[in-house]
Design a protein around this motif. Sequence first.
Motif, mmCIF file in Angstrom:
data_model
loop_
_atom_site.group_PDB
_atom_site.id
_atom_site.type_symbol
_atom_site.label_atom_id
_atom_site.label_comp_id
_atom_site.label_asym_id
_atom_site.label_seq_id
_atom_site.Cartn_x
_atom_site.Cartn_y
_atom_site.Cartn_z
ATOM 1 N N ASP A 1 16.834 -36.652 16.804
ATOM 2 C CA ASP A 1 17.386 -37.353 17.976
ATOM 3 C C ASP A 1 16.380 -38.316 18.615
ATOM 4 N N HIS A 2 15.235 -38.550 17.945
ATOM 5 C CA HIS A 2 14.282 -39.559 18.434
ATOM 6 C C HIS A 2 14.995 -40.918 18.440
ATOM 7 N N PRO A 3 14.757 -41.754 19.462
ATOM 8 C CA PRO A 3 15.511 -43.028 19.522
ATOM 9 C C PRO A 3 15.317 -43.919 18.295
ATOM 10 N N TYR A 4 14.175 -43.779 17.586
ATOM 11 C CA TYR A 4 13.975 -44.635 16.416
ATOM 12 C C TYR A 4 13.996 -43.860 15.101
ATOM 13 N N SER A 5 14.570 -42.653 15.142
ATOM 14 C CA SER A 5 14.801 -41.965 13.853
ATOM 15 C C SER A 5 15.925 -42.690 13.125
ATOM 16 N N TYR A 6 15.970 -42.520 11.817
ATOM 17 C CA TYR A 6 17.053 -43.146 11.064
ATOM 18 C C TYR A 6 18.365 -42.387 11.251
ATOM 19 N N HIS A 7 18.271 -41.104 11.663
ATOM 20 C CA HIS A 7 19.488 -40.385 12.058
ATOM 21 C C HIS A 7 20.146 -41.104 13.240
ATOM 22 N N THR A 8 19.335 -41.414 14.256
ATOM 23 C CA THR A 8 19.876 -42.101 15.437
ATOM 24 C C THR A 8 20.396 -43.483 15.052
ATOM 25 N N PHE A 9 19.641 -44.196 14.229
ATOM 26 C CA PHE A 9 20.038 -45.539 13.794
ATOM 27 C C PHE A 9 21.432 -45.503 13.162
ATOM 28 N N ASP B 1 16.241 -42.908 3.321
ATOM 29 C CA ASP B 1 14.949 -42.405 3.772
ATOM 30 C C ASP B 1 14.968 -42.011 5.243
ATOM 31 N N GLU B 2 13.907 -41.353 5.644
ATOM 32 C CA GLU B 2 13.705 -40.967 7.050
ATOM 33 C C GLU B 2 12.222 -40.719 7.254
ATOM 34 N N TYR B 3 11.730 -41.060 8.439
ATOM 35 C CA TYR B 3 10.337 -40.748 8.786
ATOM 36 C C TYR B 3 10.136 -39.242 8.808
ATOM 37 N N VAL B 4 8.946 -38.832 8.501
ATOM 38 C CA VAL B 4 8.566 -37.426 8.628
ATOM 39 C C VAL B 4 7.877 -37.240 9.983
ATOM 40 N N GLY B 5 8.274 -36.183 10.691
ATOM 41 C CA GLY B 5 7.513 -35.803 11.880
ATOM 42 C C GLY B 5 8.082 -36.273 13.194
ATOM 43 N N ILE B 6 9.287 -36.847 13.173
ATOM 44 C CA ILE B 6 9.948 -37.137 14.453
ATOM 45 C C ILE B 6 11.289 -36.424 14.438
ATOM 46 N N PRO B 7 11.763 -35.966 15.600
ATOM 47 C CA PRO B 7 13.037 -35.238 15.608
ATOM 48 C C PRO B 7 14.202 -36.170 15.288
ATOM 49 N N THR C 1 1.075 -45.017 16.445
ATOM 50 C CA THR C 1 2.176 -44.153 16.871
ATOM 51 C C THR C 1 3.322 -44.103 15.852
ATOM 52 N N VAL C 2 3.250 -44.912 14.796
ATOM 53 C CA VAL C 2 4.313 -44.905 13.782
ATOM 54 C C VAL C 2 4.085 -43.702 12.861
ATOM 55 N N PRO C 3 5.143 -42.939 12.539
ATOM 56 C CA PRO C 3 4.946 -41.849 11.577
ATOM 57 C C PRO C 3 4.308 -42.382 10.293
ATOM 58 N N LYS C 4 3.375 -41.630 9.751
ATOM 59 C CA LYS C 4 2.586 -42.124 8.607
ATOM 60 C C LYS C 4 3.271 -41.860 7.263
ATOM 61 N N MET C 5 4.275 -40.967 7.293
ATOM 62 C CA MET C 5 4.919 -40.584 6.031
ATOM 63 C C MET C 5 6.440 -40.622 6.194
ATOM 64 N N ALA C 6 7.099 -40.683 5.060
ATOM 65 C CA ALA C 6 8.566 -40.674 5.072
ATOM 66 C C ALA C 6 9.053 -39.913 3.847
ATOM 67 N N GLY D 1 7.700 -55.757 -1.221
ATOM 68 C CA GLY D 1 8.572 -55.481 -2.361
ATOM 69 C C GLY D 1 9.067 -54.051 -2.429
ATOM 70 N N HIS D 2 8.839 -53.261 -1.351
ATOM 71 C CA HIS D 2 9.325 -51.877 -1.418
ATOM 72 C C HIS D 2 10.844 -51.810 -1.286
ATOM 73 N N ILE D 3 11.423 -50.777 -1.883
ATOM 74 C CA ILE D 3 12.833 -50.423 -1.655
ATOM 75 C C ILE D 3 12.849 -48.966 -1.224
ATOM 76 N N GLY D 4 13.727 -48.625 -0.259
ATOM 77 C CA GLY D 4 13.558 -47.351 0.415
ATOM 78 C C GLY D 4 12.154 -47.389 1.008
ATOM 79 N N PHE D 5 11.447 -46.270 0.952
ATOM 80 C CA PHE D 5 10.022 -46.300 1.331
ATOM 81 C C PHE D 5 9.155 -46.140 0.084
ATOM 82 N N ASN D 6 9.641 -46.666 -1.032
ATOM 83 C CA ASN D 6 8.847 -46.664 -2.263
ATOM 84 C C ASN D 6 7.887 -47.841 -2.211
#
Length: 263
Positions: free
Chosen positions: A75-83, A67-73, A175-180, A137-142
Amino acid sequence: MEIIIQPTYARLAEVAAEIIRDALLKKPNLVLGLATGSTPIGVYEALVQMHRTDRLDFSNVTTFNLDEYVGIPPDHPYSYHTFMRTHLFNLINIPVENYHIPQSTVVGHAEFCERYEAAIVDAGGIDIQVLGIGRDGHIGFNEPSSSLGSRTRIKTLTRGTLEANASHFGGTVDTVPKMAITMGVGTIMEAKQCLLLASGGPKAEAIANAVEGPITAEVPASVLQMHPRAVVIIDDAAASQLKRVDYYKQVYANKLELLSRDG
Ligand code: PGA
């Protein structure tokens, strides 16, 4: 389900990393499904260590993140790409074209989700899917109420998930992205093996519901009861609300004994 209960977080991370290592030694072009969050960090540290000291080779490995948040670049420090780059990809020899993470923009997301699913199929399917579990009990962002047959799509995050992740985004829920974008429950269930990891008392209720409760979309992780190769790797604290702890420990001890007899 196979339930492996370890005394500490460090041990559960090692056990999970050893399962991945053994699979990789058997199949150098392993396809891994990967998770973010605090729980898998120790697994990635152990794999990086195996790469450094034992030359564990990731050059033919393909990965797909959940998964990944929607709406952040990206290279955002807390994107899952960066993670993923920080905790694993930049520290092992996986080629950049071999790893896949959902895109963080909403533009063209339906086509993106279809392509993501197709890429998993083209790679031969996921051999091992690493999973954390949310307190709900979510897995991924389900999130609870996700269809147990769902595919990769955009999900709206629950208030609880926003609160759990707020510390990464300045401490406030606003400030947390609302969707993923997340792989669906149905996508996850197609992995050949699932490793569900959890550590600490705050996860104990979710683990009890997922392992010993009814299979329900209210607890998406509970669907893993239907998976032919689901391994739940947890520490004593996360196991503290399970009814059959002694039995699970006996099952695992017997398995280790059988393996040692096989030489
Ligand atoms: P955590 O998150 O590993 O940071 O606890 C797990 C999840 O929410 O899926």
